[in-house]
Design an enzyme around this catalytic site. Structure first.
Site, PDB file in Angstrom:
ATOM      1  N   PRO A 153       0.816  -1.219   0.000  1.00  0.00           N
ATOM      2  CA  PRO A 153       0.000   0.000   0.000  1.00  0.00           C
ATOM      3  C   PRO A 153       0.848   1.267   0.000  1.00  0.00           C
ATOM      4  CG  PRO A 153      -0.027  -1.017   2.179  1.00  0.00           C
ATOM      5  CD  PRO A 153       0.661  -1.982   1.260  1.00  0.00           C
ATOM      6  N   TYR A 154       1.999   1.202   0.633  1.00  0.00           N
ATOM      7  CA  TYR A 154       2.943   2.329   0.645  1.00  0.00           C
ATOM      8  C   TYR A 154       3.415   2.637  -0.768  1.00  0.00           C
ATOM      9  CZ  TYR A 154       7.366   4.742   1.863  1.00  0.00           C
ATOM     10  OH  TYR A 154       8.420   5.628   1.968  1.00  0.00           O
ATOM     11  N   VAL A 155       3.814   1.603  -1.498  1.00  0.00           N
ATOM     12  CA  VAL A 155       4.282   1.782  -2.867  1.00  0.00           C
ATOM     13  C   VAL A 155       3.161   2.311  -3.757  1.00  0.00           C
ATOM     14  CG1 VAL A 155       5.098   0.554  -4.916  1.00  0.00           C
ATOM     15  CG2 VAL A 155       6.140   0.092  -2.687  1.00  0.00           C
TER      16      VAL A 155
END
Length: 256
Positions: A153-155
């Site tokens: 989700p960060y990416v």
């Protein structure tokens, strides 16, 4: 730096500036002559940095788009204008494609993409209304090129921020608003220490162990990133806009 006054007569707002990379940028901006302001969620941490640096602290939860916009407005009310914006707030909690919940995904989008979007919206509107040039710098991540499986989700959010950086830079180049991004690599911060301990079972020696695995023998350092950010915010970086720069010791695309 500190002696060149690269940001003399500039009002600089650093979102997520109360600790880590953001706090380093606040210190560097003040050292280079800026009138600095910053946002953070925790009053005690923000007030401590404000007392240390003389920067103006705005308590804000950037997950709320209204607060992201209002932070710009508060700085304009206090100092008359904003010339430079840095989006340094970041959420790095872990999640893979298979185990990320909708709630975790939304949290990453809120901090890592939506908050910069609406802070940029407010800053660009202000600059356009003034008919003034300005600079914006988004702290992104080298992981936006693909990243580790546990950063899904960060990416997703940070890759969106890289695209937004280029889109906004193109849209506002004729307004003389320069917008760039910095893909930072593995960096030594308080937040990274907490993440390593919480998600990877790291002990007190994790920094030393990590350094041995890196080409330059050390993690990225906050003061080095901050100096680079100051340069990109300043007129010394010339006409550069729409660039997302890989600030890392591992070469993207390089293979052993």
């Amino acid at each position: 730096m500190g002696f060149q006054e690269l940001l003399r007569d500039k009002v600089v707002l650093v979102n997520g500036g109360s600790q880590g990379v953001g706090a380093g940028i606040v210190r560097a901006a003040v050292g280079e002559g800026a009138t600095a302001a910053f946002t953070g969620r925790r009053a005690e941490v923000g007030e401590r940095l404000a007392a240390e640096t003389g920067a103006f602290f705005v308590r804000a939860d950037l997950a709320d788009p209204a607060q992201a916009r209002e932070a710009v407005e508060q700085v304009v009310a206090a100092h008359g204008r904003v010339d430079c914006l840095v989006n340094a707030a970041g959420l790095t909690s872990r999640g893979s494609l298979l185990d990320t919940t909708p709630e975790l995904f939304d949290a990453h989008i809120a901090i890592n993409l939506r908050a910069p979007f609406f802070a940029m919206q407010a800053a660009v509107r202000h600059l356009v209304d003034r008919g003034a040039p300005g600079t914006i710098l988004n702290i992104i991540t080298s992981s936006e090129h693909g990243g580790q499986p546990f950063l899904a989700p960060y990416v997703a959010a940070k890759a969106g921020l890289a695209g937004l950086t280029r889109n906004a830079a193109h849209a506002h180049r004729w307004d003389r608003i320069r917008i760039n991004g910095l893909n930072i690599g593995w960096t030594e911060t308080e937040g990274e220490d907490a993440v390593q301990r919480a998600f990877h079972g790291a002990g007190d020696d994790w920094r030393e162990k990590a350094a041995k695995t890196l080409p330059m023998g050390k993690l990225g350092q906050v003061d080095e990133i901050a100096d680079f950010v100051v340069l990109l915010l300043s007129d010394r970086s010339g006409v550069v806009t729409g660039s997302v720069i890989d600030w890392d010791q591992n070469v993207i695309g390089g293979l052993d």
